[in-house]
Enzyme design. Structure first.
Site, PDB file in Angstrom:
ATOM      1  N   GLU A  74       0.817  -1.205   0.000  1.00  0.00           N
ATOM      2  CA  GLU A  74       0.000   0.000   0.000  1.00  0.00           C
ATOM      3  C   GLU A  74       0.855   1.262   0.000  1.00  0.00           C
ATOM      4  O   GLU A  74       1.920   1.295   0.616  1.00  0.00           O
ATOM      5  CB  GLU A  74      -0.890   0.032   1.253  1.00  0.00           C
ATOM      6  CG  GLU A  74      -1.874  -1.098   1.295  1.00  0.00           C
ATOM      7  CD  GLU A  74      -2.571  -1.209   2.642  1.00  0.00           C
ATOM      8  OE1 GLU A  74      -3.761  -1.562   2.627  1.00  0.00           O
ATOM      9  OE2 GLU A  74      -1.935  -0.954   3.675  1.00  0.00           O
TER      10      GLU A  74
ATOM     11  N   LYS B  61       3.916   6.901   2.851  1.00  0.00           N
ATOM     12  CA  LYS B  61       4.549   5.672   3.315  1.00  0.00           C
ATOM     13  C   LYS B  61       4.240   4.547   2.339  1.00  0.00           C
ATOM     14  O   LYS B  61       3.138   4.467   1.797  1.00  0.00           O
ATOM     15  CB  LYS B  61       4.035   5.292   4.705  1.00  0.00           C
ATOM     16  CG  LYS B  61       4.656   3.992   5.234  1.00  0.00           C
ATOM     17  CD  LYS B  61       4.412   3.793   6.717  1.00  0.00           C
ATOM     18  CE  LYS B  61       3.056   3.204   6.987  1.00  0.00           C
ATOM     19  NZ  LYS B  61       2.914   2.805   8.417  1.00  0.00           N
TER      20      LYS B  61
ATOM     21  N   VAL C 106      -6.626   1.482  12.605  1.00  0.00           N
ATOM     22  CA  VAL C 106      -6.183   0.861  11.354  1.00  0.00           C
ATOM     23  C   VAL C 106      -4.874   1.468  10.852  1.00  0.00           C
ATOM     24  O   VAL C 106      -4.191   0.892  10.009  1.00  0.00           O
ATOM     25  CB  VAL C 106      -7.258   0.943  10.233  1.00  0.00           C
ATOM     26  CG1 VAL C 106      -8.489   0.139  10.615  1.00  0.00           C
ATOM     27  CG2 VAL C 106      -7.622   2.384   9.919  1.00  0.00           C
TER      28      VAL C 106
ATOM     29  N   ASP D 148      -7.196  -4.647  10.687  1.00  0.00           N
ATOM     30  CA  ASP D 148      -6.741  -3.473   9.951  1.00  0.00           C
ATOM     31  C   ASP D 148      -6.746  -3.640   8.446  1.00  0.00           C
ATOM     32  O   ASP D 148      -6.126  -2.881   7.726  1.00  0.00           O
ATOM     33  CB  ASP D 148      -5.352  -3.052  10.425  1.00  0.00           C
ATOM     34  CG  ASP D 148      -4.318  -4.131  10.180  1.00  0.00           C
ATOM     35  OD1 ASP D 148      -4.690  -5.219   9.685  1.00  0.00           O
ATOM     36  OD2 ASP D 148      -3.145  -3.897  10.465  1.00  0.00           O
TER      37      ASP D 148
ATOM     38  N   ARG E 253       5.267   4.429  15.896  1.00  0.00           N
ATOM     39  CA  ARG E 253       4.170   5.389  15.780  1.00  0.00           C
ATOM     40  C   ARG E 253       2.826   4.722  16.066  1.00  0.00           C
ATOM     41  O   ARG E 253       1.888   5.361  16.549  1.00  0.00           O
ATOM     42  CB  ARG E 253       4.183   6.106  14.433  1.00  0.00           C
ATOM     43  CG  ARG E 253       3.660   5.378  13.204  1.00  0.00           C
ATOM     44  CD  ARG E 253       2.166   5.580  12.966  1.00  0.00           C
ATOM     45  NE  ARG E 253       1.741   5.135  11.655  1.00  0.00           N
ATOM     46  CZ  ARG E 253       0.876   4.137  11.447  1.00  0.00           C
ATOM     47  NH1 ARG E 253       0.358   3.460  12.441  1.00  0.00           N
ATOM     48  NH2 ARG E 253       0.518   3.818  10.216  1.00  0.00           N
TER      49      ARG E 253
ATOM     50  N   LYS F  55     -10.188  -8.946   7.896  1.00  0.00           N
ATOM     51  CA  LYS F  55      -9.389  -9.214   9.104  1.00  0.00           C
ATOM     52  C   LYS F  55      -9.983  -8.442  10.284  1.00  0.00           C
ATOM     53  O   LYS F  55      -9.885  -7.225  10.343  1.00  0.00           O
ATOM     54  CB  LYS F  55      -7.933  -8.816   8.865  1.00  0.00           C
ATOM     55  CG  LYS F  55      -7.014  -9.000  10.063  1.00  0.00           C
ATOM     56  CD  LYS F  55      -5.544  -8.981   9.643  1.00  0.00           C
ATOM     57  CE  LYS F  55      -4.607  -9.148  10.824  1.00  0.00           C
ATOM     58  NZ  LYS F  55      -4.214  -7.882  11.440  1.00  0.00           N
TER      59      LYS F  55
ATOM     60  N   ASP G 156      -0.825 -15.160  24.173  1.00  0.00           N
ATOM     61  CA  ASP G 156      -0.665 -15.454  22.742  1.00  0.00           C
ATOM     62  C   ASP G 156      -0.940 -16.948  22.553  1.00  0.00           C
ATOM     63  O   ASP G 156      -0.617 -17.747  23.435  1.00  0.00           O
ATOM     64  CB  ASP G 156       0.763 -15.120  22.283  1.00  0.00           C
ATOM     65  CG  ASP G 156       0.871 -14.971  20.769  1.00  0.00           C
ATOM     66  OD1 ASP G 156       1.137 -13.854  20.291  1.00  0.00           O
ATOM     67  OD2 ASP G 156       0.676 -16.000  20.060  1.00  0.00           O
TER      68      ASP G 156
END
Lengths: 361, 361
Positions: free
Chosen positions: A70, A83, A307, A241, A126, A245, A175
């Site tokens: 993307e 990005k 997201v 995201d 971030r 999903k 997990d």
């Protein structure tokens, strides 16, 4: 650069500051991971507060069976940033990163890039900074315990950001891969956080005021079911995201007040894809600006359906760009052609051979 | 790379081949400018012949008063490519390039970039290669004379590509700035082309079978008026390539058969913006594939309304990528984080300091 002598070496105009992976790590270490993320959160908040000055677009994807690449561009009219990021859940099996990225910041007055940087590490930082920023407005006051469901590459950063910015002291980690939780606990051993490895998601959310879900499977999954989530918590949902999903059962969403970055994108990519297209949501920037309410009561379930949005990357690029003069942790990349006469690109190619260096670099 | 020992240096997985401006010039010189452009034209034709396998999008712009920055992504489902390009007509006054660019090619199966390269020089080369490729199908057979109106950075490459691929021997050059024409003539002095510098556009097109217009002003201009253009010529219109920027009088368009790259984009950016939205055009790939006719008669005016399309950059990226193993003219860029355990990004940052190198790079 004014230069009246013939110079076959690239001039300063030709160079773009480049932050490699190695230099990104040096930059992070020069201030410390937690301070770096707090700095990022400050820049993100600053850019969210001038939300309306940005050109906002949903990301531009290229799909393959194995994953997606993307581009995420945005601009405030003076500076342009984008990005490049991929998402390939199967990459881990090949010893590759699920998510890698790099980014560019440019001066729109000239179109020239002013920063080219790795963003695999920067995105991880971030994302966590962005979660903690939202939680500052949404989580119950005095939160000390966070459940972290999914203990992959992003989880460490989430824990550290929430420790630094929210005052979290207890992490309850779960997990499906026990080894992932052990890895997380080991990395956080000297962080000052108490990490409890839990055997079930139910166990993990016991007593947690904040629930962070950050799993990586590219499919509809139900990490949290409705009966697991009590009143009064803040859910920080990172993992859902992209289309197809999600992590949360729809019934949790229906009980929650949902906060989002950019509704147009979240309705396609976030947990929100499970709900009607007109389901009410609150934009985070409106909360930061004081135009909308965040947490309003003790029993409210707040949900940040994260997201990842281009403006967060823009802010991260700005933050790194602004710190480089102090840290010096960057290289200069010979990326832009800079002929003595801007009209004479061919002349530059033609005369570049005059050095006689027709050999491999 | 499987590596069971702890290694704090970036592994091969972390590196992306990078072609700097200097190395692009070395790559071009290693085969010669004309051969390089012929190679590019071959790759462009190859990709146009599989037009329907590409994901085609109009470019994604960010505008400022001074110019525009654009991302041009495309994908064939296996490989993804994009170009970053700016267009700032006023840059020349500051000693900067009007158009600069860089690009990335990626493997969609992993999302990892396989090439990062300067594209200022490469775009200049692919634009000329693309023009000459179209002219092979559209220009009068046996053309020997080309008028070149606008003698800036792109004009040299146009002349050389048309010499190599079309057999052009005579260039009739015109520019409002006489110095630009002198520059062009000087650069082509040893090319084998005869260059005549002309005082007016009318003079330049005298006897030319091909008219190339390649001016740079960002506005509606009329470089060619209707009465200047006789029957039977091919017009290679490069300069009209963004909204508000055109070079040809509308009446010329109405007398021409118009060929375009991607109609959705050309109707916005090309000479075509002057005509009705349903004005008939022919897609070049259909001509290359034998599905549509190119030049059909001696008196026909053919017009290639060139704006530059993402697939041409994709082909150029492929061409450079494929030549690098032979030439070796590239560097390795430490762009991708490659932790020993892909889940352990924070561990990589944490342990990277173990070298004790907390100083500036």
């Amino acid at each position: 650069m004014t230069n009246n002598t013939i110079n076959l070496s690239p001039s300063d105009l030709a160079f773009v500051p480049f932050v490699s992976v190695d230099n990104m790590m040096r930059n992070v270490r020069s201030v410390g991971v937690e301070t770096f993320m707090r700095g990022l959160a400050g820049y993100i908040e600053e850019d969210f507060l001038r939300w309306e000055s940005f050109d906002k677009k949903p990301r531009i994807p290229a799909h393959a069976p194995e994953g997606v690449v993307e581009l995420m561009p945005t601009s405030d009219g003076k500076t342009f940033g984008f990005k490049y990021v991929n998402g390939h859940p199967g990459n881990m099996r090949e010893g590759l990163q699920t998510v890698t990225g790099f980014g560019v910041l440019s001066d729109l007055a000239t179109g020239y890039p002013v920063l080219f940087t790795e963003m695999t590490i920067l995105t991880a930082l971030r994302t966590a900074a962005n979660s903690a920023l939202a939680a500052k407005y949404l989580a119950p006051e005095g939160s000390t315990t966070m459940a972290v469901i999914g203990n992959g590459a992003q989880s460490d950063f989430q824990c550290l950001a929430f420790k630094d910015m929210l005052g979290i002291t207890e992490i309850r980690a779960y997990d499906i891969d026990h080894g992932a939780s052990i890895r997380l606990a080991r990395n956080l051993a000297s962080s000052g956080l108490n990490v409890t490895i839990c055997k079930t998601p139910e166990d993990a959310i016991e007593g947690a005021e904040i629930i962070t879900t950050v799993t990586a499977d590219k499919r509809y999954a139900t990490i949290l079911t409705d009966n697991m989530v009590g009143s009064g918590v803040h859910i920080n949902a990172i993992g859902g995201d992209c289309p197809g999903k999600t992590e949360l059962h729809k019934d949790i969403l229906l009980r929650s007040d949902i906060f989002v970055e950019f509704p147009e994108q979240t309705r396609i990519e976030g947990e929100l894809q499970q709900l009607d297209a007109d389901h009410p949501v609150t934009e985070l920037w409106q909360v930061y600006a004081g135009n909308a309410e965040g947490r309003t009561g003790k029993d409210q379930i707040t949900l940040f359906d994260s997201v990842g949005f281009a403006i967060e990357d823009f802010a991260a690029l700005r933050y790194v760009h602004d710190m480089l003069p102090q840290t010096g942790h960057f290289e200069k990349l010979d990326l832009l052609a800079d002929p003595d006469d801007p009209r004479d690109l061919y002349g530059m190619v033609l005369r570049s051979g005059a050095n006689g260096d027709n050999q491999a670099a």
